[in-house]
Scaffold this motif. Structure first.
Motif, PDB file in Angstrom:
ATOM      1  N   LYS A   1     -19.644  -3.721  -0.919  1.00 19.09           N
ATOM      2  CA  LYS A   1     -19.672  -3.448   0.522  1.00 19.09           C
ATOM      3  C   LYS A   1     -19.964  -1.999   0.852  1.00 19.09           C
ATOM      4  CE  LYS A   1     -16.406  -7.153   1.436  1.00 19.09           C
ATOM      5  NZ  LYS A   1     -15.259  -7.142   0.510  1.00 19.09           N
ATOM      6  N   LEU A   2     -19.684  -1.097  -0.084  1.00 18.21           N
ATOM      7  CA  LEU A   2     -19.898   0.319   0.179  1.00 18.21           C
ATOM      8  C   LEU A   2     -20.697   0.943  -0.962  1.00 18.21           C
ATOM      9  CD1 LEU A   2     -16.233   1.269   1.224  1.00 18.21           C
ATOM     10  CD2 LEU A   2     -18.162   1.039   2.778  1.00 18.21           C
ATOM     11  N   THR A   3     -21.491   1.956  -0.629  1.00 15.15           N
ATOM     12  CA  THR A   3     -22.212   2.669  -1.682  1.00 15.15           C
ATOM     13  C   THR A   3     -21.254   3.675  -2.342  1.00 15.15           C
ATOM     14  OG1 THR A   3     -22.874   4.480  -0.235  1.00 15.15           O
ATOM     15  CG2 THR A   3     -24.332   2.549  -0.302  1.00 15.15           C
TER      16      THR A   3
ATOM     17  N   GLU B   1      -4.712  -4.843  -7.934  1.00 13.30           N
ATOM     18  CA  GLU B   1      -3.708  -5.771  -7.383  1.00 13.30           C
ATOM     19  C   GLU B   1      -4.209  -6.345  -6.052  1.00 13.30           C
ATOM     20  OE1 GLU B   1      -0.943  -6.437  -9.184  1.00 13.30           O
ATOM     21  OE2 GLU B   1      -1.328  -4.925 -10.708  1.00 13.30           O
ATOM     22  N   LYS B   2      -3.503  -6.027  -4.962  1.00 19.10           N
ATOM     23  CA  LYS B   2      -3.857  -6.623  -3.670  1.00 19.10           C
ATOM     24  C   LYS B   2      -4.917  -5.826  -2.921  1.00 19.10           C
ATOM     25  CE  LYS B   2      -0.181  -9.650  -3.432  1.00 19.10           C
ATOM     26  NZ  LYS B   2       1.092  -9.080  -3.896  1.00 19.10           N
ATOM     27  N   MET B   3      -5.276  -4.691  -3.445  1.00 19.05           N
ATOM     28  CA  MET B   3      -6.311  -3.870  -2.817  1.00 19.05           C
ATOM     29  C   MET B   3      -7.673  -4.466  -3.148  1.00 19.05           C
ATOM     30  SD  MET B   3      -7.551  -0.836  -1.631  1.00 19.05           S
ATOM     31  CE  MET B   3      -9.219  -0.205  -1.756  1.00 19.05           C
ATOM     32  N   PRO B   4      -8.440  -4.842  -2.115  1.00 18.20           N
ATOM     33  CA  PRO B   4      -9.754  -5.444  -2.386  1.00 18.20           C
ATOM     34  C   PRO B   4     -10.743  -4.398  -2.908  1.00 18.20           C
ATOM     35  CG  PRO B   4      -9.412  -5.192  -0.005  1.00 18.20           C
ATOM     36  CD  PRO B   4      -8.150  -4.731  -0.681  1.00 18.20           C
ATOM     37  N   GLY B   5     -11.660  -4.787  -3.783  1.00 18.29           N
ATOM     38  CA  GLY B   5     -12.692  -3.872  -4.266  1.00 18.29           C
ATOM     39  C   GLY B   5     -13.851  -3.803  -3.276  1.00 18.29           C
ATOM     40  N   TYR B   6     -14.470  -2.619  -3.180  1.00 19.25           N
ATOM     41  CA  TYR B   6     -15.553  -2.446  -2.212  1.00 19.25           C
ATOM     42  C   TYR B   6     -16.902  -2.210  -2.891  1.00 19.25           C
ATOM     43  CZ  TYR B   6     -12.218  -2.635   1.513  1.00 19.25           C
ATOM     44  OH  TYR B   6     -11.266  -3.088   2.385  1.00 19.25           O
ATOM     45  N   ASP B   7     -16.968  -2.645  -4.136  1.00 16.71           N
ATOM     46  CA  ASP B   7     -18.169  -2.495  -4.946  1.00 16.71           C
ATOM     47  C   ASP B   7     -19.441  -2.929  -4.212  1.00 16.71           C
ATOM     48  OD1 ASP B   7     -19.571  -1.887  -7.101  1.00 16.71           O
ATOM     49  OD2 ASP B   7     -18.924  -3.569  -8.350  1.00 16.71           O
TER      50      ASP B   7
ATOM     51  N   ALA C   1       0.858  -1.187   0.000  1.00 23.06           N
ATOM     52  CA  ALA C   1       0.000   0.000   0.000  1.00 23.06           C
ATOM     53  C   ALA C   1       0.893   1.237   0.000  1.00 23.06           C
ATOM     54  CB  ALA C   1      -0.903   0.000   1.231  1.00 23.06           C
ATOM     55  N   LYS C   2       0.559   2.183  -0.884  1.00 25.05           N
ATOM     56  CA  LYS C   2       1.371   3.400  -0.964  1.00 25.05           C
ATOM     57  C   LYS C   2       0.915   4.400   0.082  1.00 25.05           C
ATOM     58  CE  LYS C   2       1.565   2.946  -5.847  1.00 25.05           C
ATOM     59  NZ  LYS C   2       0.528   3.240  -6.838  1.00 25.05           N
ATOM     60  N   ASP C   3       1.819   5.323   0.402  1.00 21.87           N
ATOM     61  CA  ASP C   3       1.474   6.443   1.265  1.00 21.87           C
ATOM     62  C   ASP C   3       0.491   7.337   0.497  1.00 21.87           C
ATOM     63  OD1 ASP C   3       1.391   8.676   2.831  1.00 21.87           O
ATOM     64  OD2 ASP C   3       3.570   8.846   3.071  1.00 21.87           O
TER      65      ASP C   3
HETATM   66  C1  HEC Z   1      -6.072  -5.753   2.506  1.00 25.74           C
HETATM   67  C2  HEC Z   1      -5.430  -4.462   2.569  1.00 25.74           C
HETATM   68  C3  HEC Z   1      -6.193  -3.230   2.100  1.00 25.74           C
HETATM   69  C4  HEC Z   1      -7.388  -2.757   2.588  1.00 25.74           C
HETATM   70  C5  HEC Z   1      -8.259  -3.349   3.686  1.00 25.74           C
HETATM   71  C6  HEC Z   1      -7.654  -1.539   1.853  1.00 25.74           C
HETATM   72  N1  HEC Z   1      -6.658  -1.294   0.957  1.00 25.74           N
HETATM   73 FE1  HEC Z   1      -6.543   0.293  -0.314  1.00 25.74          FE
HETATM   74  N2  HEC Z   1      -4.841  -0.473  -1.138  1.00 25.74           N
HETATM   75  C7  HEC Z   1      -4.189  -1.616  -0.711  1.00 25.74           C
HETATM   76  C8  HEC Z   1      -3.031  -1.829  -1.555  1.00 25.74           C
HETATM   77  C9  HEC Z   1      -2.039  -2.978  -1.396  1.00 25.74           C
HETATM   78  C10 HEC Z   1      -3.015  -0.777  -2.497  1.00 25.74           C
HETATM   79  C11 HEC Z   1      -2.003  -0.549  -3.630  1.00 25.74           C
HETATM   80  C12 HEC Z   1      -2.542  -1.186  -4.895  1.00 25.74           C
HETATM   81  C13 HEC Z   1      -1.569  -1.069  -6.029  1.00 25.74           C
HETATM   82  O1  HEC Z   1      -1.342   0.047  -6.489  1.00 25.74           O
HETATM   83  O2  HEC Z   1      -1.022  -2.097  -6.421  1.00 25.74           O
HETATM   84  C14 HEC Z   1      -4.160   0.062  -2.204  1.00 25.74           C
HETATM   85  C15 HEC Z   1      -4.489   1.213  -2.912  1.00 25.74           C
HETATM   86  C16 HEC Z   1      -5.522   2.069  -2.590  1.00 25.74           C
HETATM   87  C17 HEC Z   1      -5.829   3.300  -3.278  1.00 25.74           C
HETATM   88  C18 HEC Z   1      -5.103   3.859  -4.499  1.00 25.74           C
HETATM   89  C19 HEC Z   1      -3.974   4.733  -4.116  1.00 25.74           C
HETATM   90  C20 HEC Z   1      -2.714   3.961  -4.114  1.00 25.74           C
HETATM   91  O3  HEC Z   1      -2.147   3.766  -3.020  1.00 25.74           O
HETATM   92  O4  HEC Z   1      -2.285   3.529  -5.201  1.00 25.74           O
HETATM   93  C21 HEC Z   1      -6.893   3.855  -2.653  1.00 25.74           C
HETATM   94  C22 HEC Z   1      -7.586   5.171  -2.984  1.00 25.74           C
HETATM   95  C23 HEC Z   1      -7.274   2.964  -1.581  1.00 25.74           C
HETATM   96  N3  HEC Z   1      -6.424   1.904  -1.563  1.00 25.74           N
HETATM   97  C24 HEC Z   1      -8.321   3.201  -0.731  1.00 25.74           C
HETATM   98  C25 HEC Z   1      -8.787   2.287   0.204  1.00 25.74           C
HETATM   99  C26 HEC Z   1      -9.990   2.478   0.978  1.00 25.74           C
HETATM  100  C27 HEC Z   1     -10.882   3.702   0.904  1.00 25.74           C
HETATM  101  C28 HEC Z   1     -10.123   1.352   1.746  1.00 25.74           C
HETATM  102  C29 HEC Z   1     -11.251   1.032   2.711  1.00 25.74           C
HETATM  103  C30 HEC Z   1     -12.596   1.068   2.186  1.00 25.74           C
HETATM  104  C31 HEC Z   1      -8.996   0.487   1.473  1.00 25.74           C
HETATM  105  N4  HEC Z   1      -8.201   1.082   0.526  1.00 25.74           N
HETATM  106  C32 HEC Z   1      -8.775  -0.730   2.070  1.00 25.74           C
HETATM  107  C33 HEC Z   1      -4.572  -2.420   0.343  1.00 25.74           C
HETATM  108  C34 HEC Z   1      -5.742  -2.307   1.072  1.00 25.74           C
END
Ligand code: HEC
Length: 101
Positions: free
Chosen positions: A85-87, A77-83, A52-54
């Motif tokens: 779960k969230l509106t 990628e590893k960031m789960p979609g919230y389609d 996860a990026k800053d």
């Molecule tokens: C299981 C861990 C996890 C959770 C829980 C999670 N994220 Fe992420 N998220 C990630 C990762 C890893 C990335 C980087 C994805 C990439 O660019 O490959 C990311 C990327 C993002 C980005 C894009 C900016 C970036 O860093 O490239 C956003 C916006 C974001 N997340 C928002 C959210 C929000 C809002 C929630 C809660 C509803 C959430 N995330 C929950 C892991 C998570």
């Protein structure tokens, strides 16, 4: 039973009274913080492991709200979609919240 119902009613009233900003903060805490950290730096065990990026990084700063919205909705990628779960409104308020961290 009556007591339970009145408790639920009070709960519903309280929830309705919470402004959107506070709701986004709560959502963020419960759904996003484990990976992205309380300050959005991604400086958590899970955040570091998954990459996860800053949110304050130049990369994220130049990404549009629309793109961040799409990533949160559909995942990346590893960031789960919230389609499911969230509106859309909740996701929008979360993006605003992220920008304010
Ligand atoms: C299981 C861990 C996890 C959770 C829980 C999670 N994220 Fe992420 N998220 C990630 C990762 C890893 C990335 C980087 C994805 C990439 O660019 O490959 C990311 C990327 C993002 C980005 C894009 C900016 C970036 O860093 O490239 C956003 C916006 C974001 N997340 C928002 C959210 C929000 C809002 C929630 C809660 C509803 C959430 N995330 C929950 C892991 C998570």
């Amino acid at each position: 039973m009556k007591k339970l119902i009145s408790m639920l009613a009070v709960g519903a009233l309280l929830t309705a009274a919470i402004p959107a900003g506070a709701q986004a903060a709560d959502l963020y805490k419960s759904k996003c913080q484990a990976c992205h950290g309380p300050d959005g730096k991604g400086d958590t065990v899970a955040g570091k492991k998954l990459g996860a990026k800053d949110f304050h990084s130049p990369d994220v700063a130049k990404t549009s709200d629309q793109e961040l919205f799409e990533i949160t909705k559909k995942g990346k990628e590893k960031m789960p979609g919230y389609d499911k779960k969230l509106t859309d409104d909740q996701i929008k308020s979360l993006i605003k919240y992220i920008r304010s961290l």
